[in-house]
Write a protein that holds these residues in place. Structure first.
Motif, mmCIF file in Angstrom:
data_model
loop_
_atom_site.group_PDB
_atom_site.id
_atom_site.type_symbol
_atom_site.label_atom_id
_atom_site.label_comp_id
_atom_site.label_asym_id
_atom_site.label_seq_id
_atom_site.Cartn_x
_atom_site.Cartn_y
_atom_site.Cartn_z
ATOM 1 N N ALA A 118 0.556 -1.291 -0.228
ATOM 2 C CA ALA A 118 -0.101 0.305 0.207
ATOM 3 C C ALA A 118 0.972 1.402 -0.251
ATOM 4 C CB ALA A 118 -1.004 0.178 0.920
ATOM 5 N N GLU A 262 -5.734 6.148 2.328
ATOM 6 C CA GLU A 262 -6.673 5.167 2.722
ATOM 7 C C GLU A 262 -7.700 5.386 1.627
ATOM 8 O OE1 GLU A 262 -10.318 2.545 2.053
ATOM 9 O OE2 GLU A 262 -10.648 4.562 2.267
ATOM 10 N N ARG A 266 -7.170 3.189 -2.294
ATOM 11 C CA ARG A 266 -8.406 1.899 -2.175
ATOM 12 C C ARG A 266 -8.040 2.476 -4.093
ATOM 13 N NH1 ARG A 266 -13.018 4.570 -1.376
ATOM 14 N NH2 ARG A 266 -12.240 5.335 0.390
ATOM 15 N N PHE A 270 -4.679 -0.629 -5.346
ATOM 16 C CA PHE A 270 -5.172 -1.448 -5.634
ATOM 17 C C PHE A 270 -6.616 -0.919 -6.246
ATOM 18 C CE2 PHE A 270 -4.754 -1.744 -0.458
ATOM 19 C CZ PHE A 270 -3.002 -2.723 -0.942
ATOM 20 N N THR A 278 -8.491 -7.257 -1.211
ATOM 21 C CA THR A 278 -7.971 -6.600 -0.777
ATOM 22 C C THR A 278 -7.883 -5.205 -0.380
ATOM 23 O OG1 THR A 278 -5.765 -7.479 -2.481
ATOM 24 C CG2 THR A 278 -5.251 -5.814 -0.472
ATOM 25 N N ASN A 279 -7.731 -4.455 0.444
ATOM 26 C CA ASN A 279 -8.041 -3.279 0.972
ATOM 27 C C ASN A 279 -8.061 -3.633 2.613
ATOM 28 O OD1 ASN A 279 -8.626 -0.391 0.483
ATOM 29 N ND2 ASN A 279 -10.129 -0.903 -1.204
ATOM 30 N N TYR A 280 -7.967 -1.530 3.006
ATOM 31 C CA TYR A 280 -8.044 -1.427 4.785
ATOM 32 C C TYR A 280 -9.712 -1.791 4.908
ATOM 33 C CZ TYR A 280 -3.356 0.394 4.437
ATOM 34 O OH TYR A 280 -2.343 0.798 4.784
ATOM 35 N N VAL A 325 -3.632 -3.699 5.624
ATOM 36 C CA VAL A 325 -3.944 -4.451 4.750
ATOM 37 C C VAL A 325 -4.543 -5.980 4.945
ATOM 38 C CG1 VAL A 325 -4.071 -4.805 2.562
ATOM 39 C CG2 VAL A 325 -3.133 -2.924 3.259
ATOM 40 N N SER A 327 -6.257 -9.232 3.002
ATOM 41 C CA SER A 327 -5.696 -10.024 1.391
ATOM 42 C C SER A 327 -5.696 -11.390 1.199
ATOM 43 C CB SER A 327 -4.628 -9.016 0.551
ATOM 44 O OG SER A 327 -5.013 -8.917 -1.156
#
Length: 452
Positions: A118, A262, A266, A270, A278-280, A325, A327
């Motif tokens: 990230a 973020e 995003r 990603f 995949t992300n927060y 993160v 994933s």
């Protein structure tokens, strides 16, 4: 009428200018070979059974309850396997007290691999576009307030190299009663943004343990800081607008750079690769697909599953440059493949940028590249003890505290991924330190025997 037409033309020009100023994520044009949700074997050899047996033994001896591993090169995925289960036979409330088997789609808390997947990627994109000088002082982005306690000379490059002079972690940790975030008053503390300003002030007021640039000390504070740098760039350069922020994140003030960070990651990191898993902050309906981490008896008072296990990132609301993160192996394969085989004209990250950020920077100080680490056996830290084994010394890599590992060998054009939840149920279990290196070495030996 003439003046009305002129006015209309002027308005149209202004509107077109505003629309064109909105920046859209640049999609990668690389066609990444996809992973079918089944075991994959190299068609000409059964040698990967040795890797299977090695991982089975690691599960049996309690290194981790389960894992997902993948090996691939420019032609595609050579080996992929999911082994073991989410726990050692104990069900989790999120899974209706069942013990799911690991699957290739299982989501993992990537922990410090967030730093490269990230934050470093975002920094590299701003650098590549000419919007960020790595030797710019952090005060350019966080203001002169950051410069207290001798920090005015810290640059973006220092943070990427972990030679900023920071201590390894904030003291006290932000999830402790001593730091006194509002959420810590609860026995089951909510993951929220109520401590956002307090944490931002903590970053500004940090002191140093070493002079700037003199010493390598791996520190989460470096990437906590870089999160705000990326967020401010995303906001100031109009990559992210307020309506794209997560609801409830922006409490006003400069600390809202966290929210812009973020949103940028995003959409531009990603989202640009189509990494849908995949992300927060994974939505809670996906929690049963997340490998559980530790059984926290001190702060969260639960078996952690589907939310970040890092206490500092949790106190931040689940979003940080150093952790947070989630994933799965297929998304990480797509990410690593995109970097390994980056093209010279890629607007996502081109081959020159990737090489710059993944090449060891100062051999006399550490094995670190910019954000990434390397597998160099001739430096004192040996790239986290040669976690990528006998893969090339040029291998760019990163580890995550929860038990994750990414290795990219540019000499072999080989990607090796190992995702585990070694911290379940107790993060003091460090048997993985005796598994990563021999696993990577075995993969190298099997791969070379097949290719050669």
């Amino acid at each position: 009428m003439k003046y009305l037409n002129v006015l209309l033309i002027f308005i149209i020009v202004i509107v077109i200018g505003c629309v064109s100023s909105l920046k859209s994520p640049t999609k990668s044009k690389i066609d990444v070979p996809k992973l079918n949700n089944q075991e994959v074997r190299y068609p000409s050899s059964d040698s990967w059974s040795e890797v299977d047996a090695f991982l089975d033994e690691a599960i049996q001896n309690g290194t981790f309850p389960g894992c997902v591993a993948l090996v691939g090169n420019e032609k595609g995925i050579i080996y992929a396997s999911a082994k073991g289960g989410f726990t050692y036979g104990v069900g989790t409330p999120t899974n209706d007290f069942k013990v799911p088997a690991m699957e290739l789609s299982t989501l993992f808390d990537m922990a410090s691999c967030s730093k490269v997947t990230a934050c470093t990627t975002a920094v590299a994109q701003f650098y590549q576009r000419g919007e960020l000088n790595l030797d710019s002082p952090i005060t350019n982005f966080l203001g002169t307030e950051f410069g207290v306690n001798g920090k005015s000379g810290i640059t973006v490059r220092n943070c990427l190299l972990h030679n900023s002079g920071f201590y390894p972690d904030p003291n006290p940790f932000w999830n402790t009663p001593e730091f006194n975030c509002p959420a810590t008053e609860n026995y089951y503390p909510p993951m929220e943004f109520t401590c956002q300003n307090q944490i931002y002030q903590s970053i500004l007021n940090q002191s140093l343990m070493n002079s700037i640039g003199s010493t390598y000390v791996y520190s989460d504070l470096n990437f906590m800081t870089l999160m705000y740098v990326v967020g401010n760039l995303a906001k100031d350069l109009d990559y992210v607008t307020e309506d794209q922020l997560i609801p409830g994140c922006d409490n006003g003030g400069p600390e809202n750079a966290q929210c812009y960070y973020e949103a940028y990651v995003r959409n531009y990191v990603f989202g640009a690769l189509g990494l849908d898993s995949t992300n927060y902050l994974p939505p809670q309906y996906l929690a049963p697909q997340c490998a559980p981490t530790e059984n926290d008896t001190v702060y969260m008072h639960t078996t952690i599953q589907g939310v970040v296990s890092d206490g500092n990132a949790y106190a931040l609301g689940g979003i940080s440059g150093h952790a947070g993160v989630f994933s799965n192996v297929e998304d990480m394969w797509s990410f690593m493949y995109t970097l390994m085989f980056a093209e010279s004209n890629s607007q996502y990250l081109n081959s020159t940028t990737v090489q710059y950020f993944t090449t060891e920077y100062n051999h006399t100080q550490s094995s670190r590249a910019l954000g990434w680490n390397t597998n160099d056996p001739t430096v004192f830290d040996e790239g986290w003890g040669l976690a990528c084994g006998t893969l090339s010394p040029k291998t760019w890599m990163h580890l995550g505290y929860t038990g994750t590992m990414l290795c990219g060998d540019p000499d072999r054009n080989l990607v090796v991924i190992l995702l585990t939840n070694r911290v379940y149920p107790d993060s003091t279990n460090i048997k993985i330190e005796n598994v990563r290196k021999p696993f990577s070495t075995l993969v190298q030996q099997v791969y070379d025997s097949i290719i050669n």
